[in-house]
Design a protein around this motif. Structure first.
Motif, PDB file in Angstrom:
ATOM      1  N   THR A 111       0.818  -1.218   0.000  1.00 36.42           N
ATOM      2  CA  THR A 111       0.000   0.000   0.000  1.00 36.42           C
ATOM      3  C   THR A 111       0.853   1.270   0.000  1.00 36.42           C
ATOM      4  OG1 THR A 111      -0.139  -0.254   2.398  1.00 36.42           O
ATOM      5  CG2 THR A 111      -2.022  -0.998   1.119  1.00 36.42           C
ATOM      6  N   ALA A 112       2.049   1.214   0.588  1.00 40.32           N
ATOM      7  CA  ALA A 112       2.900   2.403   0.696  1.00 40.32           C
ATOM      8  C   ALA A 112       3.964   2.470  -0.386  1.00 40.32           C
ATOM      9  CB  ALA A 112       3.564   2.443   2.070  1.00 40.32           C
ATOM     10  N   VAL A 113       3.978   1.519  -1.287  1.00 43.90           N
ATOM     11  CA  VAL A 113       4.994   1.478  -2.343  1.00 43.90           C
ATOM     12  C   VAL A 113       4.484   2.247  -3.548  1.00 43.90           C
ATOM     13  CG1 VAL A 113       6.359   0.005  -3.865  1.00 43.90           C
ATOM     14  CG2 VAL A 113       5.873  -0.738  -1.528  1.00 43.90           C
ATOM     15  N   ASN A 114       5.120   3.385  -3.836  1.00 38.92           N
ATOM     16  CA  ASN A 114       4.705   4.225  -4.963  1.00 38.92           C
ATOM     17  C   ASN A 114       5.579   4.039  -6.192  1.00 38.92           C
ATOM     18  OD1 ASN A 114       2.593   5.592  -3.505  1.00 38.92           O
ATOM     19  ND2 ASN A 114       4.215   6.678  -2.405  1.00 38.92           N
ATOM     20  N   HIS A 115       6.741   3.404  -5.994  1.00 34.35           N
ATOM     21  CA  HIS A 115       7.662   3.202  -7.119  1.00 34.35           C
ATOM     22  C   HIS A 115       8.548   2.005  -6.816  1.00 34.35           C
ATOM     23  CE1 HIS A 115      10.247   4.143 -10.512  1.00 34.35           C
ATOM     24  NE2 HIS A 115      11.292   4.006  -9.715  1.00 34.35           N
ATOM     25  N   ILE A 116       8.964   1.334  -7.855  1.00 33.21           N
ATOM     26  CA  ILE A 116       9.899   0.221  -7.698  1.00 33.21           C
ATOM     27  C   ILE A 116      10.845   0.234  -8.894  1.00 33.21           C
ATOM     28  CG2 ILE A 116       8.193  -1.357  -8.738  1.00 33.21           C
ATOM     29  CD1 ILE A 116       9.490  -3.599  -7.068  1.00 33.21           C
ATOM     30  N   ASP A 117      12.142   0.305  -8.628  1.00 34.62           N
ATOM     31  CA  ASP A 117      13.087   0.347  -9.739  1.00 34.62           C
ATOM     32  C   ASP A 117      13.632  -1.049 -10.052  1.00 34.62           C
ATOM     33  OD1 ASP A 117      15.013  -0.218  -7.831  1.00 34.62           O
ATOM     34  OD2 ASP A 117      16.109   1.668  -8.048  1.00 34.62           O
ATOM     35  N   LEU A 118      14.519  -1.144 -11.037  1.00 33.69           N
ATOM     36  CA  LEU A 118      15.012  -2.439 -11.508  1.00 33.69           C
ATOM     37  C   LEU A 118      15.789  -3.175 -10.422  1.00 33.69           C
ATOM     38  CD1 LEU A 118      15.261  -4.387 -13.879  1.00 33.69           C
ATOM     39  CD2 LEU A 118      17.322  -3.139 -14.599  1.00 33.69           C
ATOM     40  N   THR A 119      16.586  -2.450  -9.640  1.00 36.42           N
ATOM     41  CA  THR A 119      17.356  -3.091  -8.569  1.00 36.42           C
ATOM     42  C   THR A 119      16.429  -3.745  -7.560  1.00 36.42           C
ATOM     43  OG1 THR A 119      19.108  -1.437  -8.818  1.00 36.42           O
ATOM     44  CG2 THR A 119      19.086  -2.692  -6.773  1.00 36.42           C
ATOM     45  N   ALA A 120      15.351  -3.038  -7.187  1.00 31.05           N
ATOM     46  CA  ALA A 120      14.390  -3.597  -6.233  1.00 31.05           C
ATOM     47  C   ALA A 120      13.645  -4.783  -6.825  1.00 31.05           C
ATOM     48  CB  ALA A 120      13.415  -2.505  -5.804  1.00 31.05           C
ATOM     49  N   GLN A 121      13.341  -4.730  -8.122  1.00 26.88           N
ATOM     50  CA  GLN A 121      12.688  -5.876  -8.773  1.00 26.88           C
ATOM     51  C   GLN A 121      13.580  -7.111  -8.719  1.00 26.88           C
ATOM     52  OE1 GLN A 121      11.055  -4.944 -12.733  1.00 26.88           O
ATOM     53  NE2 GLN A 121      11.058  -2.773 -12.145  1.00 26.88           N
ATOM     54  N   GLU A 122      14.860  -6.918  -8.997  1.00 28.23           N
ATOM     55  CA  GLU A 122      15.797  -8.051  -8.958  1.00 28.23           C
ATOM     56  C   GLU A 122      15.939  -8.584  -7.540  1.00 28.23           C
ATOM     57  OE1 GLU A 122      19.295  -6.362 -10.646  1.00 28.23           O
ATOM     58  OE2 GLU A 122      18.624  -6.635 -12.726  1.00 28.23           O
ATOM     59  N   MET A 123      15.884  -7.697  -6.537  1.00 28.99           N
ATOM     60  CA  MET A 123      15.952  -8.125  -5.144  1.00 28.99           C
ATOM     61  C   MET A 123      14.759  -9.007  -4.792  1.00 28.99           C
ATOM     62  SD  MET A 123      14.257  -7.276  -2.075  1.00 28.99           S
ATOM     63  CE  MET A 123      13.745  -5.579  -2.272  1.00 28.99           C
ATOM     64  N   LEU A 124      13.535  -8.582  -5.162  1.00 34.29           N
ATOM     65  CA  LEU A 124      12.341  -9.374  -4.874  1.00 34.29           C
ATOM     66  C   LEU A 124      12.327 -10.681  -5.664  1.00 34.29           C
ATOM     67  CD1 LEU A 124       9.582  -6.600  -4.720  1.00 34.29           C
ATOM     68  CD2 LEU A 124      10.576  -7.884  -2.815  1.00 34.29           C
ATOM     69  N   LEU A 125      12.865 -10.628  -6.881  1.00 33.93           N
ATOM     70  CA  LEU A 125      12.955 -11.849  -7.681  1.00 33.93           C
ATOM     71  C   LEU A 125      13.883 -12.861  -7.006  1.00 33.93           C
ATOM     72  CD1 LEU A 125      12.158 -13.275 -10.321  1.00 33.93           C
ATOM     73  CD2 LEU A 125      14.130 -12.174 -11.417  1.00 33.93           C
ATOM     74  N   SER A 126      14.991 -12.381  -6.435  1.00 38.68           N
ATOM     75  CA  SER A 126      15.922 -13.251  -5.723  1.00 38.68           C
ATOM     76  C   SER A 126      15.262 -13.856  -4.492  1.00 38.68           C
ATOM     77  CB  SER A 126      17.166 -12.455  -5.325  1.00 38.68           C
ATOM     78  OG  SER A 126      18.022 -13.215  -4.506  1.00 38.68           O
ATOM     79  N   PHE A 127      14.525 -13.015  -3.736  1.00 37.23           N
ATOM     80  CA  PHE A 127      13.825 -13.517  -2.545  1.00 37.23           C
ATOM     81  C   PHE A 127      12.752 -14.531  -2.947  1.00 37.23           C
ATOM     82  CE2 PHE A 127      10.362 -12.900   0.647  1.00 37.23           C
ATOM     83  CZ  PHE A 127      11.024 -13.454   1.732  1.00 37.23           C
ATOM     84  N   ASN A 128      12.041 -14.231  -4.018  1.00 43.46           N
ATOM     85  CA  ASN A 128      11.012 -15.142  -4.527  1.00 43.46           C
ATOM     86  C   ASN A 128      11.617 -16.498  -4.882  1.00 43.46           C
ATOM     87  OD1 ASN A 128       8.337 -15.765  -6.067  1.00 43.46           O
ATOM     88  ND2 ASN A 128       9.911 -15.980  -7.640  1.00 43.46           N
ATOM     89  N   GLN A 129      12.757 -16.488  -5.550  1.00 43.54           N
ATOM     90  CA  GLN A 129      13.392 -17.736  -5.965  1.00 43.54           C
ATOM     91  C   GLN A 129      13.887 -18.531  -4.754  1.00 43.54           C
ATOM     92  OE1 GLN A 129      13.389 -18.731  -9.232  1.00 43.54           O
ATOM     93  NE2 GLN A 129      14.028 -20.704  -8.327  1.00 43.54           N
ATOM     94  N   GLU A 130      14.381 -17.788  -3.742  1.00 46.62           N
ATOM     95  CA  GLU A 130      14.901 -18.447  -2.546  1.00 46.62           C
ATOM     96  C   GLU A 130      13.817 -19.220  -1.815  1.00 46.62           C
ATOM     97  OE1 GLU A 130      17.310 -17.304   1.587  1.00 46.62           O
ATOM     98  OE2 GLU A 130      16.890 -15.763   0.079  1.00 46.62           O
ATOM     99  N   ILE A 131      12.636 -18.617  -1.608  1.00 47.09           N
ATOM    100  CA  ILE A 131      11.589 -19.323  -0.869  1.00 47.09           C
ATOM    101  C   ILE A 131      10.861 -20.332  -1.773  1.00 47.09           C
ATOM    102  CG2 ILE A 131      11.308 -17.349   0.662  1.00 47.09           C
ATOM    103  CD1 ILE A 131       8.688 -16.704  -0.686  1.00 47.09           C
ATOM    104  N   LYS A 132      10.891 -20.078  -3.086  1.00 44.05           N
ATOM    105  CA  LYS A 132      10.286 -21.027  -4.023  1.00 44.05           C
ATOM    106  C   LYS A 132      11.052 -22.337  -4.009  1.00 44.05           C
ATOM    107  CE  LYS A 132       9.028 -21.507  -8.931  1.00 44.05           C
ATOM    108  NZ  LYS A 132       9.057 -20.854 -10.262  1.00 44.05           N
ATOM    109  N   ASN A 133      12.376 -22.264  -3.900  1.00 46.82           N
ATOM    110  CA  ASN A 133      13.205 -23.472  -3.843  1.00 46.82           C
ATOM    111  C   ASN A 133      12.922 -24.299  -2.599  1.00 46.82           C
ATOM    112  OD1 ASN A 133      14.410 -22.711  -6.234  1.00 46.82           O
ATOM    113  ND2 ASN A 133      16.191 -21.761  -5.244  1.00 46.82           N
TER     114      ASN A 133
END
Length: 569
Positions: A495-517
């Protein structure tokens, strides 16, 4: 085609304002003359330049500017910044005057270009701590700079380091006549301003008028006495005869080397002129529910400074005390400024010769009594209680400006503001969210009595995501995740996130992959439209192990009660 300003139509619709602004403008013309003369002296220029800078620039701003009441002309802060920028040259020389005219032209062009590219939004990055600290330091330096005219001591320089350096090897001797006149005048002016009992016997409106007229009366009285009793024989420095003609059109020096030397100072003066002008004018507009356009303000100030340069003046701005006086006299539209400018012109042409003999000690006392209130102690006290970051910026900017000069002080304050802003965005609040009773409301468990569930971890990120906080957020998410080993689904509430840049996207993608494994899933809830526009067709969404939910409640109901049979959006 000549465009009629909006305030002209206001006068047609409300003609009663004409008389009101006429009186306010005439009073302004009389009361700002001593101030204008003093600020020109403060800038290291002949006093007459202060009057030149109060005529054409005022008319130009009245036509173009954004504010109805901002009084543009010579002000203390830009005067001392002009003196600081030209400290390597000899004051009151032809070269010094030419350079001050060039500096005004550069400031005007910078402001006009800033308006053209619509960067009025830059003001929001100047914190209250920086602006108050800078203005307070300027006030202190102005007071210090005027000691030479009040005591006769050879105090020269735009910083404490310069002043101490110039004092070494100088002869220390007071001029008793100068000290007596300067200190005596200052005491009277300070008492007039701050000892309310002096005018308590008058109604408030008349008491305010009497306070303002006191400065004018002291000025006239000192001129009469100086000429009548030959104060020059007492070793008092007196104002020499002023030119009584119209300001002459002048062309600034435009050599490349001069422009390069003055550019840093011009940029800082332009910034300060804009901040000081818009801070007062925008606050007045907000209180009286009037429109105010930062970009139009930039344009008005820009052309006012260009006009000042071409008419032999120096850098101008909308001063705090000058605008407050204009408002206090009852000005409602820029027509008051037009009357003021014409009034100063008439005084210059027909009465200017009678200003001869004004003691510089009196001028300096007027300046000191005017600027001493600019030391903003109340803001520092408030910042120490409610905003430590602003207090740090205030103190750093204040002491750096006094010790090393205004330019360095402002830069130091701005840098500290940006450092603290980055630091705050780096320290992101990530809250664990729980359910309030059996309701559909979800809140931070650190602030509310809310229920959490072992198999479901809900977190809310209270900041936009970008390269400056991506690593911190990643580390916090991993820490929270591994602190809940039984959790099967992680929901990030955005709700408080107004912008997300490429670095943050890659960070969330890494976290997503970690818990997905590990057989777990990552979900998002309440993603804003602009953020979804950024994430559309991104690797993060294409590889997301979970779903995106419209609301936290929908995500909770789906994942808590349907288990692996969840839907999402």
């Amino acid at each position: 085609m000549f465009i009629i300003p909006a305030w002209f139509n206001t006068l047609k619709q409300r003609p009663q304002l004409i008389n009101n602004d006429l009186i306010a403008g005439l009073m302004m013309a009389v009361l700002v003359i001593p101030q204008s003369l003093g600020y020109a002296t403060l800038a290291g220029l002949p006093p007459i330049i202060g009057l030149y800078a109060s005529i054409v620039p005022t008319l130009v701003y009245a036509y173009i500017g954004s504010s109805n009441v901002s009084a543009v002309g010579p002000v203390a802060v830009t005067a001392i910044m002009t003196a600081s920028a030209l400290s390597g040259y000899t004051p009151n020389t032809t070269e010094y005057l030419a350079l001050s005219i060039t500096l005004a032209m550069m400031v005007g062009m910078i402001l006009c270009f800033a308006s053209l590219f619509r960067i009025g939004w830059i003001m929001q990055f100047v914190s209250r701590g920086v602006s108050s600290g800078f203005v307070s330091a300027a006030a202190v330096l102005i007071v210090i700079s005027q000691i030479k005219n009040i005591t006769g001591l050879p105090i020269i320089g735009g910083s404490l380091i310069d002043i101490i350096g110039n004092l070494q090897g100088s002869d220390f001797h007071f001029k008793s006549s100068t000290v007596l006149l300067g200190i005596g005048t200052l005491i009277i002016l300070l008492a007039n301003r701050y000892v309310s009992i002096l005018w308590a016997w008058l109604p408030k409106s008349k008491a305010d008028f009497a306070k303002r007229m006191t400065v004018f009366v002291i000025t006239i009285l000192s001129i009469i006495l100086a000429n009548q009793f030959n104060w020059q024989a007492l070793d008092l420095r007196l104002l020499e005869p002023l030119p009584t003609g119209l300001p002459k059109l002048s062309v600034p020096i435009l050599s490349f080397s001069v422009l390069i030397d003055l550019l840093p100072s011009a940029l800082l003066i332009a910034l300060v002129a804009f901040i000081s002008s818009s801070a007062v004018a925008s606050n007045y507009a907000r209180i009286h529910e009037q429109p105010f356009d930062n970009n139009k303000e930039l344009l008005g100030l820009g052309f006012a400074n260009i006009a000042s340069s071409l008419s032999g003046g120096f850098t101008v701005a909308g001063g705090i005390s000058r605008t407050s006086l204009n408002i206090g006299l009852g000005a409602k539209t820029p027509f008051a400024s037009v009357v003021c400018a014409i009034g100063i012109l008439m005084i210059l042409v027909f009465v200017g010769q009678y200003l001869t003999g004004l003691p510089y000690a009196v001028l300096s006392a007027i300046i000191v009594s005017s600027v001493i209130s600019m030391v903003d102690i109340s803001t520092l006290k408030s910042a120490l209680k409610h905003g430590k970051a602003d207090a740090i910026c205030f103190v750093l900017c204040f002491f750096t400006a006094i010790i090393f000069g205004l330019n360095i002080g402002l830069i130091a304050g701005l840098l500290m503001s940006f450092i603290l802003m980055i630091y705050r965005s780096h320290r992101v609040n990530i809250a664990i969210i729980g359910q309030i009773g059996d309701s559909g409301h979800f809140r931070d468990i650190a602030r509310h009595k809310a229920t959490t569930f072992d198999d479901l971890l809900m977190v809310r990120i209270d900041e936009s995501l970008y390269f400056g906080n991506a690593i911190t957020i990643h580390d916090t998410l991993r820490k929270l995740y591994y602190a809940h080993p039984d959790c099967r689904n992680v929901i990030i509430i955005m709700t408080a996130v107004n912008h997300i840049d490429l670095t943050a996207q890659e960070m969330l993608l890494s976290f997503n992959q970690e818990i997905k494994n590990q057989g777990k899933r990552l979900h998002f809830a309440e993603v804003k439209g602009p953020v979804m526009d950024i994430l559309k067709d991104s690797d993060l969404l294409n590889n997301l192990s979970g779903k995106i939910f419209l609301s936290t409640k929908l995500a909770f109901d789906t994942l808590k009660y349907k288990g692996d049979d969840w839907g999402g959006m």
